[in-house]
Scaffold this motif. Sequence first.
Motif, PDB file in Angstrom:
ATOM      1  N   LEU A  35      -9.024  -7.848   3.545  1.00 12.11           N
ATOM      2  CA  LEU A  35      -8.683  -7.237   4.840  1.00 12.11           C
ATOM      3  C   LEU A  35      -8.034  -5.878   4.626  1.00 12.11           C
ATOM      4  O   LEU A  35      -8.332  -4.909   5.336  1.00 12.11           O
ATOM      5  CB  LEU A  35      -7.728  -8.136   5.639  1.00 12.11           C
ATOM      6  CG  LEU A  35      -8.346  -9.372   6.289  1.00 12.11           C
ATOM      7  CD1 LEU A  35      -7.258 -10.251   6.898  1.00 12.11           C
ATOM      8  CD2 LEU A  35      -9.359  -8.997   7.356  1.00 12.11           C
ATOM      9  N   GLU A  36      -7.148  -5.791   3.626  1.00 14.25           N
ATOM     10  CA  GLU A  36      -6.491  -4.513   3.332  1.00 14.25           C
ATOM     11  C   GLU A  36      -7.508  -3.493   2.831  1.00 14.25           C
ATOM     12  O   GLU A  36      -7.438  -2.309   3.162  1.00 14.25           O
ATOM     13  CB  GLU A  36      -5.364  -4.714   2.308  1.00 14.25           C
ATOM     14  CG  GLU A  36      -4.143  -5.403   2.906  1.00 14.25           C
ATOM     15  CD  GLU A  36      -3.142  -5.870   1.857  1.00 14.25           C
ATOM     16  OE1 GLU A  36      -3.534  -6.054   0.687  1.00 14.25           O
ATOM     17  OE2 GLU A  36      -1.970  -6.070   2.221  1.00 14.25           O
ATOM     18  N   VAL A  38     -10.718  -3.409   3.678  1.00 11.37           N
ATOM     19  CA  VAL A  38     -11.482  -2.990   4.866  1.00 11.37           C
ATOM     20  C   VAL A  38     -10.674  -1.985   5.679  1.00 11.37           C
ATOM     21  O   VAL A  38     -11.199  -0.982   6.152  1.00 11.37           O
ATOM     22  CB  VAL A  38     -11.864  -4.218   5.732  1.00 11.37           C
ATOM     23  CG1 VAL A  38     -12.344  -3.787   7.107  1.00 11.37           C
ATOM     24  CG2 VAL A  38     -12.934  -5.043   5.043  1.00 11.37           C
ATOM     25  N   PHE A  39      -9.380  -2.231   5.816  1.00 11.88           N
ATOM     26  CA  PHE A  39      -8.515  -1.320   6.576  1.00 11.88           C
ATOM     27  C   PHE A  39      -8.515   0.060   5.934  1.00 11.88           C
ATOM     28  O   PHE A  39      -8.670   1.082   6.614  1.00 11.88           O
ATOM     29  CB  PHE A  39      -7.095  -1.885   6.648  1.00 11.88           C
ATOM     30  CG  PHE A  39      -6.224  -1.200   7.668  1.00 11.88           C
ATOM     31  CD1 PHE A  39      -5.395  -0.148   7.315  1.00 11.88           C
ATOM     32  CD2 PHE A  39      -6.240  -1.601   8.990  1.00 11.88           C
ATOM     33  CE1 PHE A  39      -4.596   0.485   8.260  1.00 11.88           C
ATOM     34  CE2 PHE A  39      -5.451  -0.990   9.950  1.00 11.88           C
ATOM     35  CZ  PHE A  39      -4.625   0.066   9.577  1.00 11.88           C
ATOM     36  N   LEU A  42     -11.870   1.740   6.517  1.00 13.54           N
ATOM     37  CA  LEU A  42     -12.031   2.210   7.897  1.00 13.54           C
ATOM     38  C   LEU A  42     -11.238   3.482   8.146  1.00 13.54           C
ATOM     39  O   LEU A  42     -11.714   4.407   8.770  1.00 13.54           O
ATOM     40  CB  LEU A  42     -11.565   1.134   8.887  1.00 13.54           C
ATOM     41  CG  LEU A  42     -12.528  -0.009   9.174  1.00 13.54           C
ATOM     42  CD1 LEU A  42     -11.892  -1.013  10.126  1.00 13.54           C
ATOM     43  CD2 LEU A  42     -13.838   0.517   9.749  1.00 13.54           C
ATOM     44  N   VAL A  43      -9.996   3.500   7.656  1.00 13.79           N
ATOM     45  CA  VAL A  43      -9.119   4.638   7.967  1.00 13.79           C
ATOM     46  C   VAL A  43      -9.482   5.862   7.133  1.00 13.79           C
ATOM     47  O   VAL A  43      -9.485   6.985   7.637  1.00 13.79           O
ATOM     48  CB  VAL A  43      -7.641   4.268   7.731  1.00 13.79           C
ATOM     49  CG1 VAL A  43      -6.736   5.478   7.906  1.00 13.79           C
ATOM     50  CG2 VAL A  43      -7.217   3.168   8.695  1.00 13.79           C
ATOM     51  N   LEU A  65      -0.168   4.099   3.544  1.00  9.04           N
ATOM     52  CA  LEU A  65      -1.226   3.219   3.045  1.00  9.04           C
ATOM     53  C   LEU A  65      -1.258   3.120   1.523  1.00  9.04           C
ATOM     54  O   LEU A  65      -2.330   2.946   0.938  1.00  9.04           O
ATOM     55  CB  LEU A  65      -2.591   3.698   3.568  1.00  9.04           C
ATOM     56  CG  LEU A  65      -2.806   3.623   5.076  1.00  9.04           C
ATOM     57  CD1 LEU A  65      -4.219   4.030   5.445  1.00  9.04           C
ATOM     58  CD2 LEU A  65      -2.527   2.226   5.606  1.00  9.04           C
ATOM     59  N   GLU A  68      -2.673  -0.305   0.427  1.00  7.99           N
ATOM     60  CA  GLU A  68      -4.101  -0.426   0.758  1.00  7.99           C
ATOM     61  C   GLU A  68      -4.961   0.429  -0.173  1.00  7.99           C
ATOM     62  O   GLU A  68      -6.043   0.024  -0.577  1.00  7.99           O
ATOM     63  CB  GLU A  68      -4.354  -0.008   2.218  1.00  7.99           C
ATOM     64  CG  GLU A  68      -3.951  -1.043   3.247  1.00  7.99           C
ATOM     65  CD  GLU A  68      -2.453  -1.108   3.480  1.00  7.99           C
ATOM     66  OE1 GLU A  68      -1.720  -0.240   2.953  1.00  7.99           O
ATOM     67  OE2 GLU A  68      -2.004  -2.031   4.203  1.00  7.99           O
ATOM     68  N   LEU A  69      -4.453   1.620  -0.534  1.00 10.25           N
ATOM     69  CA  LEU A  69      -5.200   2.488  -1.446  1.00 10.25           C
ATOM     70  C   LEU A  69      -5.309   1.850  -2.836  1.00 10.25           C
ATOM     71  O   LEU A  69      -6.372   1.884  -3.462  1.00 10.25           O
ATOM     72  CB  LEU A  69      -4.513   3.851  -1.571  1.00 10.25           C
ATOM     73  CG  LEU A  69      -4.751   4.805  -0.406  1.00 10.25           C
ATOM     74  CD1 LEU A  69      -3.841   6.026  -0.515  1.00 10.25           C
ATOM     75  CD2 LEU A  69      -6.195   5.255  -0.351  1.00 10.25           C
TER      76      LEU A  69
END
Lengths: 93, 332
Positions: A35-36, A38-39, A42-43, A65, A68-69
């Motif tokens: 999920l992270e 995908v986030f 998307l961003v 982020l 997430e990165l």
Amino acid sequence: MLNRLWDVARRFTGSLLGMLKMRSVEYLEAELRELENVFALLVLGSFIGLPSPPLPISLRLLPHLGRELLVATRISERLDDMLGEMAGLFEIS
Amino acid sequence: MFRFVAFAGKGGVGKTTLSAAYALERSRRGDKVLVVSLDPAHNLGDVFERKLSEEPTPIETNLYAIEVDYDAMLRRSLKKLSEKIKDMYGYLRVFNLDKYIDVLQHSPGIEEHAVLETMLDVIRRNEAEWGFNIVVFDTPPTGLTLRIMALPSLSLLWVEKLMELRLAILARRRAVERVLGTKPRVSLGGREVSLATEPRGDPVYAELLKIREEYSFVDRLLKDPQRFSVVMVVNPEALPVLEASRAAGFLSKLGIRIGAVIVNKVLKLPQEDASRRLYEQKRALELLHKFFDRYPIVEVPYLDEEPRGLDRLVKLSRFLEEITEGCTLWSS
């Protein structure tokens, strides 16, 4: 004697529950990472040619982020063997 | 409550001249009016025969004008964005930020964001300091203007989806926390950082909420027919009319009010001088009336003098009576 048996049973149940806990967390963490990922895609996907939000939204979220990165980078390193990754997660040999 | 109107259309149709004439006429009827040129190819100062700046310059009583410095506007917009990134620079070290910021001004989407921010800045300053009751925006050519108008709706769509996804991420983190008994942690830039598990403590969710609030404000403003409308300016030729009809359809889909349509530079020649040109103009006008029958249509003839300077603008503004009387551009 009974006390010893009870002690063994308690320790065995504790280890079993601990193992099941770790297994369920592994699945949750795998789902969380995806999920992270995908986030992040998307961003920040515009930087690699994916459709993405208007640039100012991406830039405002970018400073927050870090996690997430990292996840996206690690997953992209393993992308050539996703099957192996999934097999490892579900312990398929 | 002040109102604002944007004059939109293809490049060269006469948006600047007509927005200036409309503003002049409204100011002479007693409104306090500000005209703002957002077009990168500024002409507003030439039309008023005044040197304009980024602060309201008096043209005459009740009439002021601004020409936005395009390059400075882009730099200001990027500076605001980059300041937030630079606060976290030591933490992330992802990009060589100074060079990256220079390149960003050429990125898709930055120009419309910067223009929208400038419009908002004018609106806020008008509410806080200036007190004009009508603000007239002379907009860039159609393509860019439509992207500017669509930016709030589009951004809100993205923000809603990102918030949904973010809540799913936070729910999974809470589940991990419940099983392990501690918050998930990650090592970033050499430091152990505890990850947020609730929307309240998540900086990403907080930023998304702020972005949603800002764009919702703009979106409501642009879609408020009592406060904002667009005047489409066309020339009596088929191509501008077709483009204007597509633009009007797009704006209507976004929920933005079209206040009126002005056909500028209509040739008025005696019938005996009828030519192919007049015939094509007649066809273009028929097309226009077909597409825009729901809206007030104003015809402005091709004037024998270039409408520069206040005296000539007054002559031009006489053709705009239908829209300068009262508040016909907005709904009541």
